[in-house]
Design a protein around this motif. Structure first.
Motif, PDB file in Angstrom:
ATOM      1  N   ASN A 107      -3.799  -3.816   2.501  1.00  0.00           N
ATOM      2  CA  ASN A 107      -4.735  -2.750   2.841  1.00  0.00           C
ATOM      3  C   ASN A 107      -4.065  -1.692   3.716  1.00  0.00           C
ATOM      4  N   ASP A 110      -2.044   0.630   1.596  1.00  0.00           N
ATOM      5  CA  ASP A 110      -2.722   1.280   0.492  1.00  0.00           C
ATOM      6  C   ASP A 110      -2.802   2.793   0.760  1.00  0.00           C
ATOM      7  N   VAL A 111      -2.997   3.572  -0.284  1.00  0.00           N
ATOM      8  CA  VAL A 111      -3.100   5.024  -0.132  1.00  0.00           C
ATOM      9  C   VAL A 111      -4.287   5.392   0.752  1.00  0.00           C
ATOM     10  N   ASP A 112      -5.399   4.714   0.539  1.00  0.00           N
ATOM     11  CA  ASP A 112      -6.620   4.983   1.309  1.00  0.00           C
ATOM     12  C   ASP A 112      -7.137   3.656   1.870  1.00  0.00           C
ATOM     13  N   PRO A 113      -6.583   3.193   3.001  1.00  0.00           N
ATOM     14  CA  PRO A 113      -6.963   1.880   3.537  1.00  0.00           C
ATOM     15  C   PRO A 113      -8.455   1.771   3.810  1.00  0.00           C
ATOM     16  N   GLY A 114      -9.006   0.619   3.468  1.00  0.00           N
ATOM     17  CA  GLY A 114     -10.403   0.352   3.756  1.00  0.00           C
ATOM     18  C   GLY A 114     -10.542  -0.349   5.095  1.00  0.00           C
ATOM     19  N   GLU A 147      -5.345   0.739  -4.652  1.00  0.00           N
ATOM     20  CA  GLU A 147      -4.794   1.697  -5.601  1.00  0.00           C
ATOM     21  C   GLU A 147      -4.157   0.950  -6.771  1.00  0.00           C
TER      22      GLU A 147
END
Length: 276
Positions: A107, A110-114, A147
């Protein structure tokens, strides 16, 4: 009393081809030597295996569904505190930490971590909150939001924002004389309750969640440039849904997988951490 291992077990204990934390290896080996695993478990597995498939069959019928998550987790915690061995309890708590670390690593990169996973119970009673059901749902949430793994290899430095080294976590398990049940036998005794107290879809998803081990290993291997980590995964091919057959063995292998992958990531983290 010191456990006397056979020549094969001694060889396994000294073989470092598969990375594993030394404490974890000692816990697994001692748990595997529990006499109940070799004498009691096969008999219980036959009986409860038949019962599990009967419950599975009934739950698959078009009948009203029910769940009892709190009751299930209370029973698990009570059983673990009083009947499950110290080694198995530590391994259960370690499993939450190893898998949370692996997923948080993915995570973080990742490009857009949650939202990161916060399931790091340190004692059995913590699992009333950090439950096995929550563990599964967090796994599905993060994996479903990652992603594409088919894109280019990540080149920037790896991020370890939410990494929590297990050696820094103090697990608290009180030893009791009644704690005699090993890891696998404990799962055999509880697998029917899991099936009964979850809805049919929750249970089906839970036992198929192991199949994501391969997907997770592929993503990790790509990030650390080590495709060999895919070989750690025993449970594979998540597009093929499975039933409860051979469930305890798959559960056990999932536990080993997370220990192997965590240890490999710990090496990568150490290599990237500046030396003082």
């Amino acid at each position: 009393m010191t456990t006397r291992y056979s020549a094969f077990i001694q060889a396994v204990a000294n073989d470092d081809a598969l990375p594993i934390d030394k404490q974890a290896a000692q816990l697994w080996l001692k748990d595997l030597h529990n006499p109940g695993r070799w004498i009691l478990r096969p008999l219980l597995q036959f009986f409860f295996g038949v019962l599990l498939h009967l419950i599975w069959f009934v739950k698959r019928l078009p009948l009203p569904q029910f769940r009892a998550h709190s009751l299930l987790q209370r029973l698990i915690c009570w059983f673990c505190k009083h009947w499950v061995t110290y080694e198995a309890n530590i391994l259960i708590l370690r499993h939450f930490a190893t898998e949370s670390n692996i997923l948080n690593f993915l995570n973080d990169n990742d490009v857009d971590p949650g939202e990161p996973i916060k399931l790091y119970p340190t004692k059995i009673s913590d699992m009333l909150r950090d439950s096995f059901v929550e563990h599964d749902q967090e796994l599905f949430r993060l994996v479903g939001g990652f992603e594409s793994a088919q894109g280019p290899k990540k080149t920037e430095p790896l991020r370890w924002t939410n990494w929590q080294p297990i050696e820094n976590i103090e697990f608290e398990v009180t030893r009791k004389r009644t704690q005699i049940i090993d890891f696998e036998t404990a799962h055999v005794l509880f697998m029917c309750l899991f099936c009964l107290l979850l809805t049919r879809d929750e249970y089906r998803d839970a036992i198929n969640g192991f199949q994501l081990d391969q997907s997770i290993a592929i993503r990790v291997g790509k990030l650390i440039d080590d495709p060999s980590v895919v070989e750690y995964a025993y449970n594979k091919y998540p597009h093929y849904l499975v039933g409860p057959w051979n469930l305890t063995h798959r559960f056990f292998m999932h536990g080993l997988f997370t220990e192997y992958l965590y240890a490999r990531l710990a090496l990568a983290h150490e290599a990237q951490t500046p030396k003082p």
